[in-house]
Scaffold this active site. Sequence first.
Site, PDB file in Angstrom:
ATOM      1  N   TYR A 161       0.819  -1.220   0.000  1.00 57.68           N
ATOM      2  CA  TYR A 161       0.000   0.000   0.000  1.00 57.68           C
ATOM      3  C   TYR A 161       0.847   1.261   0.000  1.00 57.68           C
ATOM      4  O   TYR A 161       0.316   2.361  -0.083  1.00 57.68           O
ATOM      5  CB  TYR A 161      -0.929   0.021   1.213  1.00 57.68           C
ATOM      6  CG  TYR A 161      -2.140  -0.834   1.019  1.00 57.68           C
ATOM      7  CD1 TYR A 161      -2.012  -2.207   0.959  1.00 57.68           C
ATOM      8  CD2 TYR A 161      -3.406  -0.283   0.862  1.00 57.68           C
ATOM      9  CE1 TYR A 161      -3.101  -3.016   0.760  1.00 57.68           C
ATOM     10  CE2 TYR A 161      -4.498  -1.086   0.657  1.00 57.68           C
ATOM     11  CZ  TYR A 161      -4.342  -2.452   0.612  1.00 57.68           C
ATOM     12  OH  TYR A 161      -5.427  -3.246   0.412  1.00 57.68           O
ATOM     13  N   LYS A 228       2.614 -14.063   5.901  1.00 57.77           N
ATOM     14  CA  LYS A 228       2.884 -15.012   4.823  1.00 57.77           C
ATOM     15  C   LYS A 228       4.395 -15.208   4.775  1.00 57.77           C
ATOM     16  O   LYS A 228       5.039 -15.116   3.715  1.00 57.77           O
ATOM     17  CB  LYS A 228       2.303 -14.436   3.523  1.00 57.77           C
ATOM     18  CG  LYS A 228       2.246 -15.360   2.352  1.00 57.77           C
ATOM     19  CD  LYS A 228       1.277 -16.525   2.511  1.00 57.77           C
ATOM     20  CE  LYS A 228       1.488 -17.497   1.360  1.00 57.77           C
ATOM     21  NZ  LYS A 228       0.942 -18.828   1.619  1.00 57.77           N
ATOM     22  N   ASP A 282      -2.839 -17.936   4.715  1.00 62.57           N
ATOM     23  CA  ASP A 282      -3.824 -18.802   4.044  1.00 62.57           C
ATOM     24  C   ASP A 282      -4.458 -19.764   5.050  1.00 62.57           C
ATOM     25  O   ASP A 282      -5.671 -19.998   5.021  1.00 62.57           O
ATOM     26  CB  ASP A 282      -3.205 -19.550   2.854  1.00 62.57           C
ATOM     27  CG  ASP A 282      -1.795 -20.040   3.121  1.00 62.57           C
ATOM     28  OD1 ASP A 282      -1.121 -19.461   3.981  1.00 62.57           O
ATOM     29  OD2 ASP A 282      -1.368 -21.015   2.482  1.00 62.57           O
TER      30      ASP A 282
END
Length: 415
Positions: A161, A228, A282
């Site tokens: 971002y 992640k 995930d």
Amino acid sequence: MTNKTVSRPPQGGEWITTGDENGMSVPDSPVIGFIEGDGVGPDIWKASKPVFDAAVKKAYGSKRQICWWPLAAGEKCFIETGMSLSDDTLQAITSARVVIKGPLTTPVGGGFRSLNVTLRQKLDLYSCIRPVKYLAGTPSPVLRPQDVDMVIFRENTEDVYAGIEWKSGTPQAIRIIDFLKKEMGVNLDPDSGIGVKPMSPTASKKLVRRAIKYALDNNRKVVTLVHKGNIMKYTEGAFRDWGYELAKSEFADRIVTEDELVTDYSGKLPEGKLLLNDRIADAMFQQALLRPKEYEVLAMPNLNGDYMSDALAAQVGGLGMAPGANVGDSVAVFEATHGSAPKYAGLDRVNPGSMLLSGVMMFEHIGWKEAGRLIRSAMEQTVRDKIVTYDLARLMTGATEISCSGFANAIIDRM
Ligand code: NAD
């Protein structure tokens, strides 16, 4: 970044000030800024303000009232001043410290990339806080939405971002690809687009600190670092490591890690302690659906946090009922989390629930918890009575569909 302030408060109000080391000092007539926003923003604000005022009156009689301070941003501001977000507004937000806002349309064709991202970055609102809790009676796509009671702390200023990217084929992208090849020995397709994902220990630790403090202050038992890191080791993986590092250096006497829970405490969390664990993003999406009761506070980097916020909101009935806040060290901006839904603008039709629940968060933030509780329980009763706006009515049987302002009035009636 702005740090200038406006010296005199608007008539009838007093500034919220820094107070003692534990937080803020809130007067009985605090100035709270509001930005109506674009599209449906004025609809939901017009509906929500009377609910906020009624809750304060019911909770505190004439002892307390909010001095609402209108602040300009967005399309109306652009038409009037030629700017969507002025320095005056940024200074006013800094002075008020507490602001509630409707959605802002992102101008197309230049100017700010996104007004919301600009606000977060200019005011260093480094944590995006999204509590996700089921309001009884709300239609939901899952079997047990009541099992979801989590608060997401999403890092708000870094990660992809940060807006550092170059389009495929541009001289900048080609230059970076060339640099990577010559200087770093990395081969990329020459027509690649390039994005940069910066993540620092400074911003990551600030976010994790806030999440842990929140958990301790609110008697939550688990904080989960979601990342992640198996793939992106020096950003997402580092986020996890910095999170544990911070916990160890600042909260050592209160934190138990998952390993310690097994080795030192036979799997049972001792009274007064907080479990700190981590999950790969995930897997966390799966856990949120299969074992939501095991998770309470999630601390996440920016992009993961964005996805997780909407996915969890869907489990409890969607964005129309999802509150949010962007919080820094001295300023907090509470906001309806949906967009400006321009096709419904001015129709008095959409669900004001997201703004109302953001108001509940705002009342909790300033310590006016009774007012927040009144709104939440009256809203719950209204939904249980199946008096709802169109978005929920179409998912329920036997519902009475009501306008945006009608829903707000029904809530006031039930306080
Ligand atoms: P949106 O959330 O405005 O609308 C998508 C659809 O969601 C609407 O057509 C409507 O069917 C439904 N919806 C949204 N809010 C609702 C409510 N309160 N009650 C019932 N139904 C509701 O998303 P979009 O169309 O992608 O975005 C429109 C504009 O809003 C864009 O300019 C975007 O940049 C901006 N935006 C702003 C914010 C923010 O200010 N925080 C957030 C997201 C999008």
